[in-house]
Write a protein that holds these residues in place. Structure first.
Motif, mmCIF file in Angstrom:
data_model
loop_
_atom_site.group_PDB
_atom_site.id
_atom_site.type_symbol
_atom_site.label_atom_id
_atom_site.label_comp_id
_atom_site.label_asym_id
_atom_site.label_seq_id
_atom_site.Cartn_x
_atom_site.Cartn_y
_atom_site.Cartn_z
ATOM 1 N N ARG A 179 0.953 -3.242 -2.553
ATOM 2 C CA ARG A 179 1.369 -3.277 -1.257
ATOM 3 C C ARG A 179 2.757 -3.298 -1.311
ATOM 4 O O ARG A 179 3.494 -4.015 -2.302
ATOM 5 C CB ARG A 179 1.033 -4.533 -0.488
ATOM 6 C CG ARG A 179 -0.519 -4.708 0.027
ATOM 7 C CD ARG A 179 -1.289 -5.332 -1.231
ATOM 8 N NE ARG A 179 -2.302 -6.325 -0.499
ATOM 9 C CZ ARG A 179 -3.347 -6.842 -1.248
ATOM 10 N NH1 ARG A 179 -3.158 -6.615 -2.752
ATOM 11 N NH2 ARG A 179 -4.370 -7.411 -0.622
ATOM 12 N N SER A 180 3.250 -2.584 -0.290
ATOM 13 C CA SER A 180 4.827 -2.421 -0.168
ATOM 14 C C SER A 180 4.953 -2.444 1.364
ATOM 15 O O SER A 180 3.707 -2.436 2.238
ATOM 16 C CB SER A 180 5.318 -1.290 -0.771
ATOM 17 O OG SER A 180 5.084 -0.065 0.023
ATOM 18 N N THR A 181 6.051 -2.473 1.621
ATOM 19 C CA THR A 181 6.374 -2.746 3.363
ATOM 20 C C THR A 181 5.913 -1.341 3.869
ATOM 21 O O THR A 181 5.813 -1.261 5.110
ATOM 22 C CB THR A 181 7.950 -2.903 3.547
ATOM 23 O OG1 THR A 181 8.680 -1.863 3.087
ATOM 24 C CG2 THR A 181 8.188 -4.221 3.185
ATOM 25 N N ARG A 182 5.962 -0.253 3.389
ATOM 26 C CA ARG A 182 5.507 0.909 3.826
ATOM 27 C C ARG A 182 4.044 1.633 3.555
ATOM 28 O O ARG A 182 3.664 2.380 4.371
ATOM 29 C CB ARG A 182 6.663 2.041 3.621
ATOM 30 C CG ARG A 182 7.818 1.705 3.956
ATOM 31 C CD ARG A 182 8.830 2.957 3.769
ATOM 32 N NE ARG A 182 10.029 2.940 4.237
ATOM 33 C CZ ARG A 182 11.055 3.742 4.133
ATOM 34 N NH1 ARG A 182 11.020 4.980 3.465
ATOM 35 N NH2 ARG A 182 12.491 3.424 4.547
ATOM 36 N N LYS A 183 3.494 1.294 2.441
ATOM 37 C CA LYS A 183 2.146 1.874 2.292
ATOM 38 C C LYS A 183 1.435 0.817 1.045
ATOM 39 O O LYS A 183 2.190 -0.048 0.542
ATOM 40 C CB LYS A 183 2.373 3.295 1.542
ATOM 41 C CG LYS A 183 2.997 3.388 0.231
ATOM 42 C CD LYS A 183 3.552 4.725 -0.218
ATOM 43 C CE LYS A 183 4.228 4.925 -1.439
ATOM 44 N NZ LYS A 183 3.967 6.193 -2.104
ATOM 45 N N SER A 186 -1.271 1.292 -2.444
ATOM 46 C CA SER A 186 -2.032 2.102 -3.441
ATOM 47 C C SER A 186 -2.725 1.509 -4.210
ATOM 48 O O SER A 186 -2.621 0.386 -4.396
ATOM 49 C CB SER A 186 -0.644 2.807 -4.141
ATOM 50 O OG SER A 186 0.011 1.616 -4.936
ATOM 51 N N SER A 239 -5.402 3.151 4.494
ATOM 52 C CA SER A 239 -4.450 2.147 4.898
ATOM 53 C C SER A 239 -5.069 0.801 5.438
ATOM 54 O O SER A 239 -6.349 1.018 6.019
ATOM 55 C CB SER A 239 -3.309 2.534 5.901
ATOM 56 O OG SER A 239 -4.092 2.696 7.102
ATOM 57 N N THR A 275 -4.447 -0.428 8.434
ATOM 58 C CA THR A 275 -4.513 -0.152 9.697
ATOM 59 C C THR A 275 -5.681 0.980 10.078
ATOM 60 O O THR A 275 -6.383 0.386 10.981
ATOM 61 C CB THR A 275 -3.224 0.588 10.299
ATOM 62 O OG1 THR A 275 -2.252 -0.451 10.151
ATOM 63 C CG2 THR A 275 -3.351 0.815 11.678
#
Length: 294
Positions: free
Chosen positions: A51-55, A57, A18, A20
């Motif tokens: 990218r997405s709002t949650r994760k 890949s 991620s 973060t």
């Protein structure tokens, strides 16, 4: 943006999983990680991550980039390390993971000496009794006491720590000293639930004859320090790593039980990723551990 910084950022995102976590690993913000990734993607003309709002890949192009760039980055790091080897001491941040009890009582007190020896080095010590993913956590070196199962890691044995059966003088005065496995089974013991042996304590007498004591217990704990405290309170006989109770054995607060018998011993290992290039800061730390504990 520096090309090497871009490469480091992509590697960190892939291994940490991620933006973060990659930012934590590189000591920069999530926003800066995202910016650096965007710059690299713009320079290459491909998308490395979805990218997405949650994760996030990794894309196929991202996988290919990572697999090709890691050995190149290692070669570059090795080149820089070798050129500077005779000019400077080990430098940079060294992230170490170690077991809680060992880290607090045995490793932490040595860190000032390490920094005095290598003033360009800084240490970020993470204490945990759980198995961690070195790449995901961005850990340079893991100190583990026990077995090593991951073939993708290099494990350098530093030393061995025997387990010691011990009790308080008050407990032994009240309940007597066991001399063999059968007598030990009549005593109350304190179980360290980290050990797979559970209630079956393997023993070997001075003649090399093995036996197993099927002990009984009303108290267990997943910390050798907690087991020590229960034993100090006359709660029973404990099976504790020697490095945890050295001071109490010297002072007489704890007494060795069945000293003519041996039981298990645990290896202490320095573990680092299985890559061709081992950073000089890691090599320096491994040599320091060998000097202090072997």
């Amino acid at each position: 943006m520096d090309t090497i910084l871009g490469i480091k950022t992509i590697i960190a995102v892939v291994e940490a999983g991620s933006f973060t976590a990659a930012g934590d690993r590189l000591s920069i913000s999530k926003a800066l990680v995202s910016k650096y990734v965007g710059i690299v993607e713009e320079q290459l003309g491909v998308r490395l991550f979805n990218r997405s709002t949650r994760k996030i890949s990794i894309t196929e192009a991202g996988k290919n980039y990572y697999e090709r760039v890691v050995p190149l980055f290692d070669d570059y790091s090795e080149l820089v390390d070798n050129l500077a080897e005779h000019e400077t001491s080990p430098r940079g941040q060294l992230r170490i993971s170690a077991p809680v009890t060992f880290g607090e009582s045995n490793l932490a007190p040595l860190l000032p000496e390490l920094i005095n020896r290598y003033p360009d080095l800084s240490v970020d010590l993470h204490l945990s009794d759980k198995i961690i993913d070195m790449l995901e956590e961005g850990i340079d070196l893991v100190i583990r006491i026990g077995g090593v199962d991951d073939s993708n890691l290099i494990a350098r044995k530093i030393t061995s720590f025997p387990l010691i059966m011990c009790a308080s003088p008050a407990y032994l005065e009240a309940h007597g000293h066991p001399t063999n496995a059968q007598e030990l089974e009549q005593h109350t013991t304190i179980i360290d639930s980290n050990f797979r042996i559970g209630f079956n304590w393997p023993l070997m007498n001075k003649d090399g004859e093995p036996s197993v004591a099927h002990v009984k217990s009303h108290i267990s704990a997943n910390s050798p320090r907690a087991v020590k405290e229960v034993v100090l309170a006359s709660g029973g006989i404990g099976l504790i790593p020697e490095f945890v109770i050295e001071e109490q054995l010297r002072s007489g607060e704890l007494v060795r039980v069945m000293g003519s018998h041996k039981t298990l011993e645990f290896g202490m290992f320095a573990i680092y990723p299985h890559r061709k290039f081992v950073p000089r800061k890691v090599r320096a730390m491994v040599d320091f551990l060998i000097e202090k504990f072997r």
